[in-house]
Enzyme design. Sequence first.
Site, short mmCIF file in Angstrom:
data_model
loop_
_atom_site.label_atom_id
_atom_site.label_comp_id
_atom_site.label_asym_id
_atom_site.label_seq_id
_atom_site.Cartn_x
_atom_site.Cartn_y
_atom_site.Cartn_z
CB ALA A 1 11.72 16.65 55.24
N PRO B 1 6.21 15.76 52.12
CG PRO B 1 4.94 15.66 50.15
CD PRO B 1 5.25 16.55 51.32
N GLY B 2 8.59 15.37 50.78
CA GLY B 2 9.91 15.24 50.17
C GLY B 2 10.11 15.97 48.85
N GLY B 3 9.13 16.75 48.43
CA GLY B 3 9.27 17.50 47.17
C GLY B 3 10.50 18.41 47.20
CE LYS B 4 8.66 23.80 49.39
NZ LYS B 4 7.45 22.95 49.58
NE ARG C 1 3.44 16.16 56.82
CZ ARG C 1 3.23 16.83 55.69
NH1 ARG C 1 2.10 16.62 55.02
NH2 ARG C 1 4.10 17.68 55.23
CG ASP D 1 7.30 24.72 52.55
OD1 ASP D 1 6.94 25.85 52.21
OD2 ASP D 1 6.66 23.68 52.26
CB CYS E 1 1.34 26.63 50.32
SG CYS E 1 0.76 25.56 51.63
#
Lengths: 167, 303
Positions: B113, B115-118, B141, B180, B233
């Site tokens: 999870a 840094p929490g963008g998703k 993190r 991710d 990515c």
Amino acid sequence: MQYKKEEQSKWFWLNKFLPNVSTVFKDKILISIKSRDELKLFVVKEGLYNVLKKVKKSPVYVGFPLLTLKNNEPHFSLILAEKYAKANRKRVVVNAFGEEKFLYKRNLMKKHIVSFSKDIKKGDLVVVVNKRNEALGFGKALFSSNEGLPEGRVVNHIIDRGFFIHH
Amino acid sequence: MFSDFIKSRYKDIFGSKAKLILKEFSKEPKKCIRINTLKINPKECLRRLKLKGFFFSRVPWSRYSYFIEKEPKAVSATVEHLMGYFFIQDASSLLPVIELAPKRTDVVLDMTAAPGGKTTHVAQIMKNEGTIVALEINKNRMDSLLSNLERMGVENTIVLRASALKVKQLGLKFDKILLDAPCTADGTMGKNQRLRISLTNEDYLKYSRKQKELITAANAVLKDKGVLIYSTCSLAPEENEEVVEYAVNTLGMKIKELKTKRYLTPGMTRFFNEKHSSFLKKCGRVLPYQYHTQGFFLAKLIK
């Protein structure tokens, strides 16, 4: 770390720091998570709690944080400041200059203040908001509403939303 | 400056497109903001930022996300950012959550999870209802994840410090899973210059093995007919198509078309001189030069 469902009434003493702050968590589930030297208190919706009960591990965070208790002293969260700002109590409104200073951890001076609520007493915890009523953080009042603002410093900085970035 | 290994590898994989990709990697990707509709109306947020001199253009696949075309001061230093009115992220990394399309009643797992963008994006689409279980193992993190959840006003998440590989031990099953996966991040060479010279073949193989373990762990806790979005990515087929092929052929998952496919380059069915399954065309890749983003890969799988 261990979590526990808390009795709401056990936390009504928080009202002495912020009047009626218990309305923020009234009828909601309170969860505490204890670590070695502090206790964190979270507000959780029922559906979320029902899932949490099935998890075979203690969380580090759930719902939204209300406060961190260290040495029996509550440190309220910024998300609580946001919710409490709507209550229109213990609130100091700052101008754009004051907003900028406060977000850089500076204390507030008389010239930064646009208005304040009527129930503030010297030493109170106050929510600092901008002219849009957006909560910027918490401060400690160095004045009482009934006496008006003295010259110079009027609110000591405690925590501001810049914390999210500095942190 | 790229290592000979990277230059030759990219030529092998991408042929004539390799030059375009590496050229794009010579500069930073375009900065993008996702406006947090949990807290503010996108029009109002844009109005406030435009008054401060910012210019924007819309990200084609998101109606609340914008590329920053002019940034008179650091957008991260604005009050609007501190208030949690937007999240700064690469535009390509919006795609997995858009494809996940979580509902307000779902129990969603975000396996890695921070840094929490998703996670915060999932909460935004779920309108803070339902449940997100967010896992993060790394303590440093974790701090950034918690800080972002609070800043963005997320209220429907349970955060656990746990290894994604041991997710089965939690005793839960999920409607939707976002994986991710940790990767070489070779799609971020525009920003992370060190990677241009440091990546080795062993790195690709090491991550590919770990990604297969992770997707196996995800499959074990996904409900029947549940949705798994796999993304990285990285642009490497070992970390992407190979992992998806493993999920389909070994784990028995099914691959679905991506609804954002018109913005993406289809997955590869031939790489390193080997022919692979034709269903891999259903995967999607964002090549950095297409939208001036980082490189990105995603696939939608059903149990």
